[in-house]
Write a protein that holds these residues in place. Structure first.
Motif, PDB file in Angstrom:
ATOM      1  N   LYS A  22       0.856  -1.191   0.000  1.00 29.13           N
ATOM      2  CA  LYS A  22       0.000   0.000   0.000  1.00 29.13           C
ATOM      3  C   LYS A  22       0.892   1.239   0.000  1.00 29.13           C
ATOM      4  CE  LYS A  22      -3.625  -2.584   1.117  1.00 29.13           C
ATOM      5  NZ  LYS A  22      -4.922  -2.702   0.686  1.00 29.13           N
ATOM      6  N   GLU A  26      -2.031   2.640   5.355  1.00 33.78           N
ATOM      7  CA  GLU A  26      -2.678   1.359   5.582  1.00 33.78           C
ATOM      8  C   GLU A  26      -1.643   0.240   5.692  1.00 33.78           C
ATOM      9  OE1 GLU A  26      -6.231  -0.859   3.339  1.00 33.78           O
ATOM     10  OE2 GLU A  26      -5.993   1.237   2.778  1.00 33.78           O
ATOM     11  N   LYS A  27      -1.923  -0.756   6.521  1.00 34.57           N
ATOM     12  CA  LYS A  27      -1.014  -1.890   6.655  1.00 34.57           C
ATOM     13  C   LYS A  27      -1.032  -2.729   5.385  1.00 34.57           C
ATOM     14  CE  LYS A  27      -0.921  -2.367  11.579  1.00 34.57           C
ATOM     15  NZ  LYS A  27      -0.455  -3.248  12.579  1.00 34.57           N
TER      16      LYS A  27
END
Length: 176
Positions: A22, A26-27
């Motif tokens: 990403k 975001e992870k």
């Protein structure tokens, strides 16, 4: 899914993963291929992937042969970069960045990027019995995946991104 222990017995064990990078906060999504059901399943980001290396004493072989077998055991972790419709992602340089100094005397870690940057191959071998701090614990290998997002627009620079820290734990219990 609770990450299950993966074990290496006599020789090599391969583990397949898919990584979805990403470009925002975001992870990154990491999925593990579960051969039992033939599908990729999401890996919990807060739990390490633990790999106990196991080799019981074999009857009839010398200590030297046993140590040679231990040094040949390896876990191979293959991580494929998930293709994206609107961006071309590839692993950058050797694909990982270690986040802290590792205990390299207790195991060997090798990272190679293949397939034009779309595949990362992590090999862990030569795990010694002192890789376990105490019985049941794992020596943690903390790192970040490193990927480059190639920009298609002329004049725009490619961007390099780092994932959150996945953790792999290795252990070889001391013989009883």
């Amino acid at each position: 899914m609770k990450n299950k222990d993966m074990s290496v017995e006599l020789n090599t064990k391969n583990f397949l993963f898919e990584l979805n990078p990403k470009s925002d906060e975001e992870k990154w999504e990491l999925k593990y291929f579960d051969a039992d059901c033939g599908k990729y399943k999401k890996v919990a980001s807060d739990e390490p992937l633990d790999i106990p290396f196991v080799l019981e004493k074999l009857e009839g072989i010398s200590d030297k042969a046993h140590r040679a077998l231990i040094s040949r055991q390896q876990a191979v972790i293959i991580v494929e970069m998930k293709d994206k419709k609107h961006a071309d992602w590839r692993f950058w340089q050797n694909g990982i960045s270690l986040t802290s100094e590792q205990d390299a005397q207790d195991y060997t870690l090798d990272a190679q990027v293949q397939n034009q940057g779309k595949t990362l191959v992590l090999t862990i071998n030569n795990v010694l019995s002192n890789a376990a701090l105490s019985e049941g614990e794992f020596d943690r290998i903390d790192f970040r995946f490193v990927a480059v997002k190639l920009n298609e627009s002329a004049g725009k620079l490619n961007e390099i991104f780092y994932s959150q820290d996945p953790r792999i734990g290795v252990r070889r219990d001391k013989p009883a």
